[in-house]
Design a protein around this motif. Sequence first.
Motif, PDB file in Angstrom:
ATOM      1  N   UNK A  60     107.808  10.243  31.949  1.00  0.00           N
ATOM      2  CA  UNK A  60     108.905   9.604  30.530  1.00  0.00           C
ATOM      3  C   UNK A  60     108.110  11.301  28.896  1.00  0.00           C
ATOM      4  N   UNK A  61     106.444  11.131  29.043  1.00  0.00           N
ATOM      5  CA  UNK A  61     105.893  12.025  28.165  1.00  0.00           C
ATOM      6  C   UNK A  61     106.407  13.244  28.854  1.00  0.00           C
ATOM      7  N   UNK A  62     106.772  13.924  29.534  1.00  0.00           N
ATOM      8  CA  UNK A  62     107.710  14.971  29.476  1.00  0.00           C
ATOM      9  C   UNK A  62     108.482  15.616  29.616  1.00  0.00           C
ATOM     10  N   UNK A  63     109.620  14.328  28.893  1.00  0.00           N
ATOM     11  CA  UNK A  63     110.752  14.208  28.700  1.00  0.00           C
ATOM     12  C   UNK A  63     110.762  14.351  27.539  1.00  0.00           C
ATOM     13  N   UNK A  64     110.247  13.576  26.741  1.00  0.00           N
ATOM     14  CA  UNK A  64     110.414  13.349  25.220  1.00  0.00           C
ATOM     15  C   UNK A  64     110.268  15.313  24.317  1.00  0.00           C
ATOM     16  N   UNK A  65     109.404  16.061  25.319  1.00  0.00           N
ATOM     17  CA  UNK A  65     109.299  17.057  24.893  1.00  0.00           C
ATOM     18  C   UNK A  65     110.762  18.070  25.541  1.00  0.00           C
ATOM     19  N   UNK A  66     110.433  17.670  26.530  1.00  0.00           N
ATOM     20  CA  UNK A  66     112.190  18.665  27.490  1.00  0.00           C
ATOM     21  C   UNK A  66     112.888  18.324  26.907  1.00  0.00           C
ATOM     22  N   UNK A  67     113.826  16.934  26.927  1.00  0.00           N
ATOM     23  CA  UNK A  67     115.238  17.003  26.087  1.00  0.00           C
ATOM     24  C   UNK A  67     114.488  15.922  24.441  1.00  0.00           C
ATOM     25  N   UNK A  68     114.551  16.943  23.745  1.00  0.00           N
ATOM     26  CA  UNK A  68     113.899  16.900  22.682  1.00  0.00           C
ATOM     27  C   UNK A  68     115.090  16.928  21.467  1.00  0.00           C
ATOM     28  N   UNK A 127     102.056  15.228  18.699  1.00  0.00           N
ATOM     29  CA  UNK A 127     101.890  14.530  18.784  1.00  0.00           C
ATOM     30  C   UNK A 127     101.133  13.991  20.292  1.00  0.00           C
ATOM     31  N   UNK A 128     102.629  14.096  20.865  1.00  0.00           N
ATOM     32  CA  UNK A 128     102.716  14.351  22.325  1.00  0.00           C
ATOM     33  C   UNK A 128     101.913  16.112  22.890  1.00  0.00           C
ATOM     34  N   UNK A 129     102.566  16.513  22.529  1.00  0.00           N
ATOM     35  CA  UNK A 129     101.693  18.142  23.159  1.00  0.00           C
ATOM     36  C   UNK A 129      99.972  18.032  22.915  1.00  0.00           C
ATOM     37  N   UNK A 130      99.811  17.255  21.479  1.00  0.00           N
ATOM     38  CA  UNK A 130      98.326  17.096  21.969  1.00  0.00           C
ATOM     39  C   UNK A 130      97.539  16.258  23.068  1.00  0.00           C
ATOM     40  N   UNK A 131      99.547  15.386  23.379  1.00  0.00           N
ATOM     41  CA  UNK A 131      97.600  14.154  24.209  1.00  0.00           C
ATOM     42  C   UNK A 131      98.167  15.062  25.553  1.00  0.00           C
ATOM     43  N   UNK A 132      99.167  15.508  25.465  1.00  0.00           N
ATOM     44  CA  UNK A 132      98.826  16.899  26.994  1.00  0.00           C
ATOM     45  C   UNK A 132      98.033  17.602  27.500  1.00  0.00           C
ATOM     46  N   UNK A 133      97.781  18.162  25.811  1.00  0.00           N
ATOM     47  CA  UNK A 133      96.227  18.930  26.419  1.00  0.00           C
ATOM     48  C   UNK A 133      95.228  18.151  26.720  1.00  0.00           C
ATOM     49  N   UNK A 134      95.222  17.038  25.497  1.00  0.00           N
ATOM     50  CA  UNK A 134      94.518  16.467  26.475  1.00  0.00           C
ATOM     51  C   UNK A 134      93.874  16.299  27.752  1.00  0.00           C
ATOM     52  N   UNK A 135      94.909  15.619  28.379  1.00  0.00           N
ATOM     53  CA  UNK A 135      94.897  14.851  29.553  1.00  0.00           C
ATOM     54  C   UNK A 135      95.395  16.392  30.664  1.00  0.00           C
ATOM     55  N   UNK A 136      95.557  17.042  30.150  1.00  0.00           N
ATOM     56  CA  UNK A 136      95.740  18.699  31.263  1.00  0.00           C
ATOM     57  C   UNK A 136      94.348  19.276  31.229  1.00  0.00           C
ATOM     58  N   UNK A 137      93.870  19.107  30.063  1.00  0.00           N
ATOM     59  CA  UNK A 137      92.241  19.603  30.008  1.00  0.00           C
ATOM     60  C   UNK A 137      90.986  18.060  30.705  1.00  0.00           C
ATOM     61  N   UNK A 138      92.133  16.964  30.424  1.00  0.00           N
ATOM     62  CA  UNK A 138      90.743  16.036  31.260  1.00  0.00           C
ATOM     63  C   UNK A 138      91.355  16.012  33.037  1.00  0.00           C
ATOM     64  N   UNK A 139      91.867  16.714  33.749  1.00  0.00           N
ATOM     65  CA  UNK A 139      92.652  16.900  34.886  1.00  0.00           C
ATOM     66  C   UNK A 139      92.829  15.683  34.937  1.00  0.00           C
ATOM     67  N   UNK A 140      93.940  15.280  33.414  1.00  0.00           N
ATOM     68  CA  UNK A 140      94.790  13.914  34.138  1.00  0.00           C
ATOM     69  C   UNK A 140      93.552  12.658  34.933  1.00  0.00           C
ATOM     70  N   UNK A 193     101.008  23.582  17.873  1.00  0.00           N
ATOM     71  CA  UNK A 193     100.867  23.105  18.822  1.00  0.00           C
ATOM     72  C   UNK A 193     101.501  23.669  20.152  1.00  0.00           C
ATOM     73  N   UNK A 194     102.246  24.176  19.993  1.00  0.00           N
ATOM     74  CA  UNK A 194     103.299  24.370  20.847  1.00  0.00           C
ATOM     75  C   UNK A 194     102.630  25.829  21.558  1.00  0.00           C
ATOM     76  N   UNK A 195     101.769  26.993  21.139  1.00  0.00           N
ATOM     77  CA  UNK A 195     100.751  28.256  21.378  1.00  0.00           C
ATOM     78  C   UNK A 195      99.885  27.335  22.249  1.00  0.00           C
ATOM     79  N   UNK A 196      99.127  25.832  21.709  1.00  0.00           N
ATOM     80  CA  UNK A 196      98.279  25.670  22.241  1.00  0.00           C
ATOM     81  C   UNK A 196      98.298  25.133  23.421  1.00  0.00           C
ATOM     82  N   UNK A 197      99.118  24.160  23.395  1.00  0.00           N
ATOM     83  CA  UNK A 197     100.151  23.688  24.737  1.00  0.00           C
ATOM     84  C   UNK A 197     100.072  24.346  25.931  1.00  0.00           C
TER      85      UNK A 197
END
Length: 200
Positions: A11-19, A29-42, A100-104
């Motif tokens: 659902x989180x990914x779909x917010x960006x994919x189907x935006x 905000x979603x991209x910052x959340x994705x970055x944080x979770x990726x950096x923590x390896x989920x 945000x996009x480039x950081x993600x």
Amino acid sequence: VHQTLSVDLTEVLNVVIFRNKKPILLLVSIMQFLRATLQQNFSSSLLVIVGQNTAASATQPQPSSLQDIALHPLAMQQVFSLIVSLQNLLVHKDLLLSQAVVACLETIVEYLYVKNQDLALHVVSQPWHRFLLFTLLSGGQKSFLQPEVLRLITLFVRYQSRNIISQKEISQIIYEAAEANIAELPEATSCALHLFLSEV
């Protein structure tokens, strides 16, 4: 009281994919959340990530490719869809959104490189990245000294994507940097230029 929060990753990914017409601040905000979770390896004691088809797989296990297994809880198709969507967002040239996009993108590639180096190198070497660079440089400001352009190019240089960025273009960036008054560059550009120069 110790509590955890469950988040459906799909659902989180779909917010960006189907935006469609999503507010920029929500996307950022979603991209910052994705970055944080990726950096923590989920992995988090406070957050439970629900992956793709998690509920269904409890009763009907779904076959996964080796790539999907390596990227879990992401699926390879999700990764490609997300990257294409991020590229499309970058073309809008909104400063906050672009940063945000480039950081993600940087964080996604770093995550992929840890999980599957071949896949990460495959992703950053896709020819559509070169088209994206041409698109970003086709507006009113054609200089390479744009923060989002510099950070993208730095990403390609870091992972040796020579089909995306040539030595001639690297030399052009260095020339533009030498001609510019570094003290007058915006902070975002100055930081991006420093990162670029540290990679070449």
